[in-house]
Design an enzyme around this catalytic site. Structure first.
Site, PDB file in Angstrom:
ATOM      1  NE  ARG A  42      72.799  -7.515  28.145  1.00 17.08           N
ATOM      2  CZ  ARG A  42      71.683  -7.975  27.512  1.00 17.08           C
ATOM      3  NH1 ARG A  42      70.804  -7.346  27.393  1.00 17.08           N
ATOM      4  NH2 ARG A  42      71.688  -9.188  27.049  1.00 17.08           N
ATOM      5  CE  LYS A  73      77.834  -8.009  26.452  1.00 17.34           C
ATOM      6  NZ  LYS A  73      77.787  -9.211  27.384  1.00 17.34           N
ATOM      7  CG  HIS A 141      76.891  -9.123  35.160  1.00 15.65           C
ATOM      8  ND1 HIS A 141      76.230  -8.624  34.098  1.00 15.65           N
ATOM      9  CD2 HIS A 141      76.547 -10.487  34.693  1.00 15.65           C
ATOM     10  CE1 HIS A 141      75.801  -9.291  33.049  1.00 15.65           C
ATOM     11  NE2 HIS A 141      76.138 -10.524  33.504  1.00 15.65           N
ATOM     12  NE  ARG A 144      71.991  -9.315  32.030  1.00 14.72           N
ATOM     13  CZ  ARG A 144      71.058  -9.525  31.223  1.00 14.72           C
ATOM     14  NH1 ARG A 144      69.723  -8.947  31.422  1.00 14.72           N
ATOM     15  NH2 ARG A 144      70.999 -10.366  30.352  1.00 14.72           N
ATOM     16  CG  HIS A 167      70.888 -13.994  27.740  1.00 11.16           C
ATOM     17  ND1 HIS A 167      70.751 -14.610  28.865  1.00 11.16           N
ATOM     18  CD2 HIS A 167      71.729 -12.864  27.970  1.00 11.16           C
ATOM     19  CE1 HIS A 167      71.345 -13.978  29.701  1.00 11.16           C
ATOM     20  NE2 HIS A 167      71.938 -13.066  29.377  1.00 11.16           N
ATOM     21  CE1 TYR A 176      73.691 -12.704  33.455  1.00  6.58           C
ATOM     22  CE2 TYR A 176      74.430 -13.993  31.435  1.00  6.58           C
ATOM     23  CZ  TYR A 176      74.328 -12.759  32.131  1.00  6.58           C
ATOM     24  OH  TYR A 176      74.788 -11.810  31.303  1.00  6.58           O
TER      25      TYR A 176
END
Length: 191
Positions: A42, A73, A141, A144, A167, A176
């Site tokens: 990230r 995150k 982003h 990633r 995740h 994603y």
């Protein structure tokens, strides 16, 4: 629903790298872009990296980067696996920008006083980098998302992708993955 970050094509990645090569701080910008593209970092994780996270006491780039909860995150520690390709990229950068202080940020802005990037300043940095490279719709982003999509396209299971991405929910990982026509063509040939 918010718009997904653009998944980069191989040509767009090359265009971004070619653009980076012509600018100041080329080694730093390449190392940051490739860290997100080749390891799925990230932007905030990339900004938070220290030399000690990436380089061992012998000066070699580690096989694994262990992120602390403060660096992630969701505030969940995770391990980022470093491929041979990324190890070469980071080794080149560390040789050009050595540091004896393991607590020193790996990536610094060009401001006086060697200020480390924040997640926000790095987001802005990549927004303008992609824009100036002529890659419409790309953001910080995008590397990633491209990492996750490329691995899915190569048949890596969603459970492995979830773990690599850090995740907590598999549905996040699935969102994603950018399904494209080439993936669908290969899928129907399996029948």
């Amino acid at each position: 629903m918010s718009k997904q970050a653009k998944t980069l094509t191989a040509a767009e990645l090359r265009r971004a790298l070619d653009y980076v090569a012509t600018r100041r701080h080329a080694a730093r910008n390449r190392a940051m872009l490739m860290s997100m593209y080749l390891a799925g970092l990230r932007v905030g994780e990339c900004a938070a990296l220290t030399y000690g996270d990436v380089v061992d006491s012998e000066g070699a780039v580690r096989d694994e980067i262990r992120l602390t909860p403060e660096q992630t995150k969701g505030r969940h520690a995770r391990v980022v696996f470093v491929s041979e390709r990324l190890r070469k990229e980071l080794s080149s950068y560390v040789r050009a920008q050595p540091s004896a202080d393991p607590s020193r940020r790996l990536f610094y802005t060009q401001k006086r006083g060697a200020v480390g990037f924040t997640a926000n300043t790095l987001c802005q940095h990549f927004f303008y980098l992609f824009r100036r490279a002529g890659i419409e719709g790309a953001s910080s982003h995008s590397p990633r998302r491209t990492f996750i999509t490329n691995l899915a396209e190569k048949g890596v299971s969603v459970r492995v992708l979830q773990s690599l991405a850090g995740h907590r929910n598999i549905s996040t990982t699935q969102a994603y993955i950018d399904v494209n026509d080439a993936m669908k063509r290969r899928a129907v040939e399996l029948v």
